[in-house]
Design an enzyme around this catalytic site. Structure first.
Site, PDB file in Angstrom:
ATOM      1  N   HIS A 268       0.826  -1.214   0.000  1.00  0.00           N
ATOM      2  CA  HIS A 268       0.000   0.000   0.000  1.00  0.00           C
ATOM      3  C   HIS A 268       0.864   1.269   0.000  1.00  0.00           C
ATOM      4  O   HIS A 268       0.780   2.066  -0.908  1.00  0.00           O
ATOM      5  CB  HIS A 268      -1.013   0.054   1.160  1.00  0.00           C
ATOM      6  CG  HIS A 268      -1.918  -1.118   1.219  1.00  0.00           C
ATOM      7  ND1 HIS A 268      -2.733  -1.472   0.171  1.00  0.00           N
ATOM      8  CD2 HIS A 268      -2.121  -2.061   2.180  1.00  0.00           C
ATOM      9  CE1 HIS A 268      -3.415  -2.566   0.488  1.00  0.00           C
ATOM     10  NE2 HIS A 268      -3.061  -2.949   1.705  1.00  0.00           N
ATOM     11  N   ASP A 319      -5.041  -8.304  -3.312  1.00  0.00           N
ATOM     12  CA  ASP A 319      -5.267  -8.097  -1.882  1.00  0.00           C
ATOM     13  C   ASP A 319      -6.569  -8.711  -1.372  1.00  0.00           C
ATOM     14  O   ASP A 319      -6.638  -9.908  -1.109  1.00  0.00           O
ATOM     15  CB  ASP A 319      -5.185  -6.586  -1.593  1.00  0.00           C
ATOM     16  CG  ASP A 319      -5.197  -6.259  -0.108  1.00  0.00           C
ATOM     17  OD1 ASP A 319      -5.194  -7.190   0.706  1.00  0.00           O
ATOM     18  OD2 ASP A 319      -5.210  -5.054   0.244  1.00  0.00           O
TER      19      ASP A 319
HETATM   20 ZN   LIG Z   1      -3.346  -7.000   2.718  1.00  0.00          ZN
END
Ligand SMILES: [Zn+2]
Length: 446
Positions: A268, A319
């Site tokens: 991220h 994800d």
């Molecule tokens: Zn994750």
């Protein structure tokens, strides 16, 4: 050694699309030769029409989140309310039910052209936190699932020890914790690499591993030259709590404990200071962007352009599996940046494909995958150029068509290690992937 010849109607060779390419693949599953300018298929060649690219690397996955698809789209909330729903699914999984779910999810990935997955795995123990007879039963279930689905896996076994800075794990986190980083290392050291399997390490986040134990995980990865991944600054609340507890940002904290470096990937990297970006880039720490999840969870848009410019290689992950489509992840990174800056062209299609292939594989410890070149693992994915989404491309711009218009549904052939995993849009060893997903998810709801 016996060779299989593949004739690729169009092939993306890192910077450009070449028409008529022959790949010679050994029985050991490596590319022995790449020949360009081959106008017609050689006799006996396997013909792959469309655009063939190296296999896609899904650098960040939590397989069980697939069971949440759709169900978390009702109502409002934030990342933190979504997390509560996610925990209820986590409570129900056993090694057997996780195997069934992950096998179906990894088969869905194969159908999307993904040939390697980085599984960020923290669901280690039985409900209540007691160890299974094999303490790695859940990790082994994931490894077996990837093998059945025909894709490579880097099991990023995750240290998850605390609920927050100085807070013991909560009830639903007892399945995640080994107690200490030392005990985590002891358990993970029993996992063995094998064909198609790499073992890597992960720090769930600076919330979940106390600062004085970060270096234990980093050292484990260092000793084995293994990939080390960490969720980093996905939420501003994490940054604020870290500043309050340690007087520094999460990135600074990781830097101070030896976590950053070229084998490390921050996942991220959304809410970063200029100093954070300099630390990540200057240490060649990678950045795994997960744009479809970041937008689904209302996280924000990370500074991927600045991170890459500072020296951080980019990779991509699906994800939470709100969707599984690496082409969508790739274009979303560029399109998010267009919306934010109101200018176009931050990455070329080639640069986006590189993040989805070579750089993604490197982040997962597969330095010899993700390119169509001599000596590389024979992992590749063919995207049709005659579907309603992709028909009519200018041949030399086929990569632009693939990245900006194709979807996972346009993947027609997938080869991993020289073996066909997807043929004509159908999975070779999992006959009905939709049914397998439906059955595995229904079993968790009953
Ligand atoms: Zn994750």
């Amino acid at each position: 050694m016996p060779l299989t010849t593949y004739w690729l109607e169009h092939a993306w060779l890192d910077t450009n699309v070449e028409p008529g390419v022959a790949l010679e693949v050994s029985s050991e599953g490596r590319i022995e030769a790449v020949r360009t300018g081959v106008e017609t298929p050689p006799p006996g060649a396997v013909v792959l029409r469309g655009l063939t690219i190296p296999g896609l690397a899904n650098a960040h996955s939590h397989a069980f989140h697939r069971a949440l698809r759709g169900t978390v789209q009702v109502g409002s909330g934030t990342f933190w309310t979504w997390r509560e729903v996610m925990y209820t699914v986590a409570q129900r999984l056993t090694p057997d039910s996780y195997f069934a779910l992950a096998r179906a999810v990894y088969a869905e990935m194969a159908l999307a052209g993904i040939t390697s997955v980085g599984e960020f795995h923290y669901l280690h123990h039985a409900p209540g936190g007691s160890a299974y007879a094999d303490p790695n039963a859940m990790g082994e279930a994931l490894i077996a699932a990837a093998a059945e689905a025909g894709i490579r896996i880097t099991l990023l076994d995750t240290a998850y020890l605390s609920a927050g800075f100085g807070a013991a794990p909560e009830q639903h986190q007892l399945r995640f914790t080994d107690g200490t980083a030392e005990k985590w290392a002891e358990r993970v050291s029993a996992l063995k690499e094998r064909d198609g399997v790499r073992i890597g390490a992960a720090i769930h986040s600076v919330r979940a591993v106390p600062a004085d134990q970060l270096s234990t995980v980093a050292r484990w990865a260092q000793d084995r030259q293994a990939p080390l991944h960490v969720h980093l600054s996905e939420q501003t609340a994490e940054n604020e709590a870290c500043l309050a507890a340690h007087g520094r940002t999460p990135t600074q904290l990781l830097a101070d404990h030896g976590v950053l470096g070229a084998r490390t990937t921050g996942v991220h990297n959304t809410h970063m200071t200029e100093g954070d970006i300099a630390l990540i880039g200057g240490s060649s720490t990678g950045t795994c962007m997960c744009p479809t999840t970041e937008r689904d969870l209302a996280d924000g848009i990370g500074p991927a352009v600045a991170l890459q410019r500072a020296g951080s290689p980019l990779s991509l992950g699906s994800d939470s599996h709100a969707v599984i489509d690496l082409l969508e992840e790739a274009r979303a990174m560029e399109l998010n940046e267009r919306l934010r800056t109101r200018t176009r062209g931050h990455w070329t299609a080639a640069a986006l494909l590189r993040a989805a292939t070579a750089d993604g594989h490197a982040a997962l410890g597969w330095a010899d995958a993700g390119t169509l070149e001599q000596g590389a693992l024979a992992d590749f994915t063919t995207i049709t150029l005659d579907s309603v989404r992709t028909a009519g491309p200018v041949p030399r711009l086929a990569a632009e068509t693939a990245v900006f218009a194709a979807t996972a549904a346009d993947v027609h052939h997938v080869v991993v290690g020289g073996r066909a995993v997807v043929r004509d849009g159908a999975h070779v060893s999992v006959p009905d992937v939709g049914q397998a997903l439906a059955d595995a998810i229904a079993a968790l709801r009953s």
